[in-house]
Scaffold this active site. Structure first.
Site, PDB file in Angstrom:
ATOM      1  N   SER A   1       0.864  -1.127  -0.063  1.00  0.00           N
ATOM      2  CA  SER A   1      -0.085  -0.170  -0.070  1.00  0.00           C
ATOM      3  C   SER A   1       0.809   1.206   0.058  1.00  0.00           C
ATOM      4  CB  SER A   1      -1.044  -0.062   1.287  1.00  0.00           C
ATOM      5  OG  SER A   1      -2.128  -0.971   1.010  1.00  0.00           O
TER       6      SER A   1
ATOM      7  N   LYS B   1      -8.709  -5.489  11.966  1.00  0.00           N
ATOM      8  CA  LYS B   1      -9.991  -5.161  10.984  1.00  0.00           C
ATOM      9  C   LYS B   1     -11.256  -5.307  11.979  1.00  0.00           C
ATOM     10  CE  LYS B   1      -8.411  -6.247   6.625  1.00  0.00           C
ATOM     11  NZ  LYS B   1      -8.905  -6.831   5.075  1.00  0.00           N
TER      12      LYS B   1
END
Ligand code: ATR
Length: 280
Positions: free
Chosen positions: A22, A71
């Site tokens: 990322s 998450k």
């Protein structure tokens, strides 16, 4: 890219994070658009997750991506959760403007598939019933899929996911079955979310063979290492349309970028950086 007193910070939290693709992808996007932003990665021990979110607010960080193992846990420290992320029960993007959580993994798959077809009114078979399958299944339902069949080794898990997706009220037809009972004769789209075919097990028998497929089928493999998996090779052999896993990485990132900045993501620059980082 010049880092200045005015530079806005976004980044990734996870544990570990050092192999993430990322940072180069997002920094390429900021560079392309000449934006005063930098994307970095923070290795956050699970014991320090709350402090990391509080700290990010205090430091005026603009946005986070969130990866394993945070998450699910991170949701309790947010002020608001997007509706579909809340149904999925996991967040991979935080916008600190309003401390709101989103899940862009599923939309990443929808947009990847969207390069060749629309999921609306389609009959879709999805292999796997873990986190990725869950995120994608809810988005398929949201975007108007006609029927979803969830296939898994552990059938109970597939059944539980199918029930969850059905009870969202977004779709009327969700079935579940064993991965061994795959039948693609009436399927429009096959999605693989299992790690079958992932490096180093690239020679494992794919979840479907060319002889199971037909020419009108679209085959999306969420595995991106290798780029062309055994499953996608079978799809090509059958004359079906392959969609590469890298596209899901690309579009989930693009969606996060747009949430943080309100600007259209420069897809080509991001894809170029991703290909380079992954060595494809
Ligand atoms: P992810 O977040 O990538 O979805 P996950 O939550 O660990 O990862 O889910 C992995 C999925 O791949 C599961 O559905 C798993 O099946 P089981 O629930 O039966 O374990 C599936 N999977 C993993 N290895 C597999 C294999 N060798 N063959 C078939 N399915 C496999």
């Amino acid at each position: 890219m010049e880092i200045k007193g005015s530079t806005n910070i976004v980044g990734l939290i996870g544990h570990p994070v050092e192999h993430s693709f990322s940072p180069p992808m997002h920094n390429a996007a900021f560079m392309k658009l000449g934006m005063d932003y930098v994307y970095t990665a923070f290795d956050v021990n699970p014991n320090n997750l709350k402090e990391a979110i509080d700290g990010a607010c205090a430091l005026n960080i603009k946005g986070f991506n969130v990866t394993i193992p945070h998450k699910i846990e991170v949701m309790k420290y947010l002020a608001e959760i997007d509706e579909i992320a809340s149904l999925i029960g996991a967040v991979n993007t935080i916008d600190f403007k309003d401390l709101k959580g989103y899940n862009t993994d599923g939309i990443g798959a929808i947009k990847a598939i969207g390069e060749v077809t629309n999921v609306k009114n389609k009959n879709i078979v999805i292999a796997g019933a873990g986190g990725a399958s869950r995120a994608i299944s809810f988005y398929l339902a949201k975007y108007g899929a006609e029927n979803i069949t969830i296939l898994n080794r552990n059938v109970d898990k597939a059944q539980r996911l199918a029930l969850d997706v059905l009870s969202s009220g977004l779709i009327d037809n969700v079935e579940s079955n064993s991965i061994d009972s795959m039948d693609l004769a009436n399927a429009d789209i096959l999605i693989n979310t299992t790690p079958v075919g992932m490096h180093p097990n690239v020679d494992d028998t794919p979840i479907a063979l060319a002889s199971d497929m037909h020419e009108d089928l679209v085959v999306f493999d969420a595995v991106y290492n290798p780029n062309e998996t055994g499953l996608l090779k079978e799809a090509i052999k059958a004359g079906a349309k392959p969609i590469y896993g890298i596209k899901m990485l690309l579009y989930q990132g693009a969606e996060s970028f747009e949430i943080w900045t309100g600007k259209k993501a420069p897809i080509d620059a991001m894809e170029e950086a991703l290909i380079k980082t992954l060595g494809l």
